[in-house]
Design a protein around this motif. Sequence first.
Motif, mmCIF file in Angstrom:
data_model
loop_
_atom_site.group_PDB
_atom_site.id
_atom_site.type_symbol
_atom_site.label_atom_id
_atom_site.label_comp_id
_atom_site.label_asym_id
_atom_site.label_seq_id
_atom_site.Cartn_x
_atom_site.Cartn_y
_atom_site.Cartn_z
ATOM 1 N N LEU A 23 0.828 -1.205 0.000
ATOM 2 C CA LEU A 23 0.000 0.000 0.000
ATOM 3 C C LEU A 23 0.863 1.257 0.000
ATOM 4 C CD1 LEU A 23 -2.918 -0.928 2.419
ATOM 5 C CD2 LEU A 23 -3.050 -0.532 -0.041
ATOM 6 N N ALA A 24 1.931 1.235 0.776
ATOM 7 C CA ALA A 24 2.836 2.385 0.814
ATOM 8 C C ALA A 24 3.459 2.622 -0.560
ATOM 9 C CB ALA A 24 3.916 2.171 1.870
ATOM 10 N N LYS A 25 3.898 1.551 -1.207
ATOM 11 C CA LYS A 25 4.519 1.687 -2.533
ATOM 12 C C LYS A 25 3.514 2.184 -3.565
ATOM 13 C CE LYS A 25 7.685 -0.618 -5.603
ATOM 14 N NZ LYS A 25 8.655 -1.704 -5.673
ATOM 15 N N ILE A 26 2.319 1.630 -3.527
ATOM 16 C CA ILE A 26 1.294 2.033 -4.489
ATOM 17 C C ILE A 26 0.858 3.477 -4.242
ATOM 18 C CG2 ILE A 26 -1.085 1.564 -5.215
ATOM 19 C CD1 ILE A 26 -0.390 -1.454 -4.820
ATOM 20 N N ALA A 27 0.814 3.888 -2.986
ATOM 21 C CA ALA A 27 0.403 5.256 -2.650
ATOM 22 C C ALA A 27 1.368 6.292 -3.217
ATOM 23 C CB ALA A 27 0.299 5.423 -1.142
ATOM 24 N N LEU A 28 2.627 5.909 -3.411
ATOM 25 C CA LEU A 28 3.607 6.843 -3.981
ATOM 26 C C LEU A 28 3.348 7.105 -5.461
ATOM 27 C CD1 LEU A 28 6.873 5.576 -2.258
ATOM 28 C CD2 LEU A 28 5.592 7.675 -1.748
ATOM 29 N N GLY A 29 2.646 6.191 -6.103
ATOM 30 C CA GLY A 29 2.306 6.378 -7.512
ATOM 31 C C GLY A 29 3.477 6.129 -8.437
ATOM 32 N N ALA A 33 4.609 1.914 -8.835
ATOM 33 C CA ALA A 33 3.318 1.558 -8.241
ATOM 34 C C ALA A 33 2.494 0.701 -9.201
ATOM 35 C CB ALA A 33 2.538 2.818 -7.876
#
Length: 82
Positions: A23-29, A33
């Motif tokens: 989730l943290a990685k995906i949230a960075l875009g 991501a």
Amino acid sequence: MWKLGVDVTMLGVEAQTVIGLRLAKIALGGPAAMSEAHLMVSEKVLAAGEAALQIATGKSPGHVVSGYRRKVRANTKRLRKG
């Protein structure tokens, strides 16, 4: 039976770590991501197929859970690196 219960519990705890890291990685875009999202989906489809094949060929539920735990730990290691 006790070991299977402990392994399933640990799988749940370990999976929560991967979920948080993803989730943290995906949230960075960005491209990383998108790659992670695609990898996540493809891994789940492949793991489900492998588990079904293992059960169909007589492997124990413990064997299946151990395989999932190995993959989850590998994802944790990979995601913590970068």
